[in-house]
Scaffold this motif. Structure first.
Motif, PDB file in Angstrom:
ATOM      1  N   ILE A 107      -1.911   5.260 -27.404  1.00 50.08           N
ATOM      2  CA  ILE A 107      -1.244   5.963 -28.236  1.00 50.08           C
ATOM      3  C   ILE A 107      -2.166   7.250 -28.873  1.00 50.08           C
ATOM      4  N   PHE A 108      -3.420   7.165 -29.280  1.00 50.26           N
ATOM      5  CA  PHE A 108      -4.165   8.255 -29.718  1.00 50.26           C
ATOM      6  C   PHE A 108      -4.765   9.186 -28.525  1.00 50.26           C
ATOM      7  N   GLY A 109      -4.333   8.678 -27.177  1.00 49.48           N
ATOM      8  CA  GLY A 109      -4.863   9.563 -26.166  1.00 49.48           C
ATOM      9  C   GLY A 109      -3.828  10.655 -25.877  1.00 49.48           C
ATOM     10  N   HIS A 110      -2.557  10.584 -26.330  1.00 43.23           N
ATOM     11  CA  HIS A 110      -1.750  11.806 -26.558  1.00 43.23           C
ATOM     12  C   HIS A 110      -2.314  12.804 -27.337  1.00 43.23           C
ATOM     13  N   GLU A 111      -3.058  12.836 -28.185  1.00 46.69           N
ATOM     14  CA  GLU A 111      -3.728  13.625 -29.324  1.00 46.69           C
ATOM     15  C   GLU A 111      -5.081  13.987 -28.692  1.00 46.69           C
ATOM     16  N   VAL A 112      -5.908  13.197 -28.236  1.00 45.03           N
ATOM     17  CA  VAL A 112      -7.146  13.741 -27.948  1.00 45.03           C
ATOM     18  C   VAL A 112      -7.381  13.128 -26.491  1.00 45.03           C
ATOM     19  N   PRO A 113      -7.184  14.056 -25.354  1.00 44.23           N
ATOM     20  CA  PRO A 113      -7.293  13.405 -24.145  1.00 44.23           C
ATOM     21  C   PRO A 113      -8.370  12.758 -23.698  1.00 44.23           C
ATOM     22  N   ALA A 114      -9.739  12.935 -24.191  1.00 45.21           N
ATOM     23  CA  ALA A 114     -10.782  12.365 -24.049  1.00 45.21           C
ATOM     24  C   ALA A 114     -10.904  10.745 -24.094  1.00 45.21           C
ATOM     25  N   VAL A 115      -9.741  10.523 -25.305  1.00 45.55           N
ATOM     26  CA  VAL A 115      -9.386   9.118 -25.433  1.00 45.55           C
ATOM     27  C   VAL A 115      -9.028   8.405 -24.388  1.00 45.55           C
ATOM     28  N   GLY A 116      -8.173   9.230 -23.494  1.00 48.86           N
ATOM     29  CA  GLY A 116      -7.645   8.740 -22.142  1.00 48.86           C
ATOM     30  C   GLY A 116      -8.617   8.039 -21.159  1.00 48.86           C
ATOM     31  N   ALA A 117      -9.814   8.811 -21.275  1.00 45.24           N
ATOM     32  CA  ALA A 117     -10.803   7.871 -20.380  1.00 45.24           C
ATOM     33  C   ALA A 117     -11.229   6.711 -20.925  1.00 45.24           C
ATOM     34  N   LEU A 118     -11.155   6.469 -22.313  1.00 42.64           N
ATOM     35  CA  LEU A 118     -11.537   5.185 -22.836  1.00 42.64           C
ATOM     36  C   LEU A 118     -10.592   4.320 -22.574  1.00 42.64           C
ATOM     37  N   HIS A 119      -9.195   4.676 -22.593  1.00 41.47           N
ATOM     38  CA  HIS A 119      -7.978   4.019 -22.294  1.00 41.47           C
ATOM     39  C   HIS A 119      -8.193   3.242 -20.705  1.00 41.47           C
ATOM     40  N   GLY A 120      -8.707   4.154 -19.708  1.00 45.56           N
ATOM     41  CA  GLY A 120      -8.876   3.726 -18.590  1.00 45.56           C
ATOM     42  C   GLY A 120      -9.864   2.636 -18.430  1.00 45.56           C
ATOM     43  N   LEU A 121     -11.129   3.031 -19.456  1.00 43.97           N
ATOM     44  CA  LEU A 121     -12.202   1.958 -19.111  1.00 43.97           C
ATOM     45  C   LEU A 121     -11.828   0.563 -19.744  1.00 43.97           C
ATOM     46  N   ASN A 122     -11.143   0.653 -20.889  1.00 48.46           N
ATOM     47  CA  ASN A 122     -10.811  -0.651 -21.603  1.00 48.46           C
ATOM     48  C   ASN A 122      -9.677  -1.401 -20.729  1.00 48.46           C
ATOM     49  N   ALA A 123      -8.957  -0.777 -20.036  1.00 52.25           N
ATOM     50  CA  ALA A 123      -8.099  -1.253 -19.048  1.00 52.25           C
ATOM     51  C   ALA A 123      -8.943  -2.448 -18.037  1.00 52.25           C
ATOM     52  N   LEU A 124     -10.054  -1.811 -17.781  1.00 49.58           N
ATOM     53  CA  LEU A 124     -10.990  -2.450 -16.535  1.00 49.58           C
ATOM     54  C   LEU A 124     -11.602  -3.661 -17.454  1.00 49.58           C
ATOM     55  N   LEU A 125     -11.690  -3.458 -18.632  1.00 52.47           N
ATOM     56  CA  LEU A 125     -12.417  -4.601 -19.470  1.00 52.47           C
ATOM     57  C   LEU A 125     -11.265  -5.488 -19.859  1.00 52.47           C
ATOM     58  N   LEU A 126     -10.218  -5.161 -20.046  1.00 52.73           N
ATOM     59  CA  LEU A 126      -8.947  -6.318 -20.260  1.00 52.73           C
ATOM     60  C   LEU A 126      -8.893  -6.905 -18.931  1.00 52.73           C
ATOM     61  N   PHE A 127      -8.665  -6.327 -17.774  1.00 47.51           N
ATOM     62  CA  PHE A 127      -8.369  -6.827 -16.585  1.00 47.51           C
ATOM     63  C   PHE A 127      -9.430  -7.999 -16.150  1.00 47.51           C
ATOM     64  N   SER A 128     -10.848  -7.717 -16.527  1.00 46.14           N
ATOM     65  CA  SER A 128     -11.922  -8.537 -16.249  1.00 46.14           C
ATOM     66  C   SER A 128     -12.013  -9.725 -16.979  1.00 46.14           C
ATOM     67  N   ALA A 129     -11.570  -9.564 -18.390  1.00 45.99           N
ATOM     68  CA  ALA A 129     -11.537 -10.429 -19.447  1.00 45.99           C
ATOM     69  C   ALA A 129     -10.213 -11.544 -19.218  1.00 45.99           C
ATOM     70  N   ALA A 130      -9.195 -11.087 -18.732  1.00 47.54           N
ATOM     71  CA  ALA A 130      -8.099 -11.821 -18.498  1.00 47.54           C
ATOM     72  C   ALA A 130      -8.309 -12.720 -17.152  1.00 47.54           C
TER      73      ALA A 130
END
Length: 156
Positions: A107-130
């Motif tokens: 949601i905040f990635g739409h306001e601050v594009p750099a947050v989009g990079a964290l969105h991608g990184l967190n997706a990898l963390l989520l995948f691994s944790a799942a």
């Protein structure tokens, strides 16, 4: 209940894969459409028009990420209390936390594009944790409440 828990953990990992595929599909379609002379601007974003068929990827990514994955993660946490596996609730809670962080970053990635990079990184963390959450069910010890009592003879 262990199998249900495992299936839901793997389902979250599969949903992360679907998210990545949907996003790349949409962005690739957008790139092709722009190369063909299409113009992507605010007016197009606010219209109900579907300028290229791959735009469905953006829709899938949005609905999947804000409604379906959080619901699956919440169900995983609920099921974790019935699996009778040590640490199941802890790992399901971590998966749910990563999902909440993922939605927030999206949601905040739409306001601050750099947050989009964290969105991608967190997706990898989520995948691994799942994946880890699903795999550990087969190898984890049962909880203390589920272990059978053993009677040990003691000398009098």
């Amino acid at each position: 209940m262990r199998n249900v828990y495992k299936i839901f953990a793997y389902l979250i990992a599969a949903e992360v894969v679907v998210q990545a595929m949907a996003m790349v599909y949409a962005v690739a379609g957008l790139g092709k459409w722009i190369d063909g002379g299409g113009v992507f601007d605010k007016a197009l974003m606010e219209s109900d028009e579907s300028p290229f068929p791959e735009v469905v990827g953006f829709v899938v990514h949005g609905i999947n990420g804000t409604m379906i994955i959080p619901a699956i993660a919440l169900l995983l946490l609920i099921f974790s209390f019935f699996t009778k596996v040590r640490g199941a609730a802890k790992w399901a809670g971590l998966v749910l936390l990563l999902v909440v962080v993922q939605v927030t970053l999206g949601i905040f990635g739409h306001e601050v594009p750099a947050v989009g990079a964290l969105h991608g990184l967190n997706a990898l963390l989520l995948f691994s944790a799942a994946v880890y959450t699903g795999r550990r069910v087969s190898t984890a010890a049962p909880s203390a409440a589920d272990r059978p009592e053993t009677n040990v003879a003691t000398p009098v």
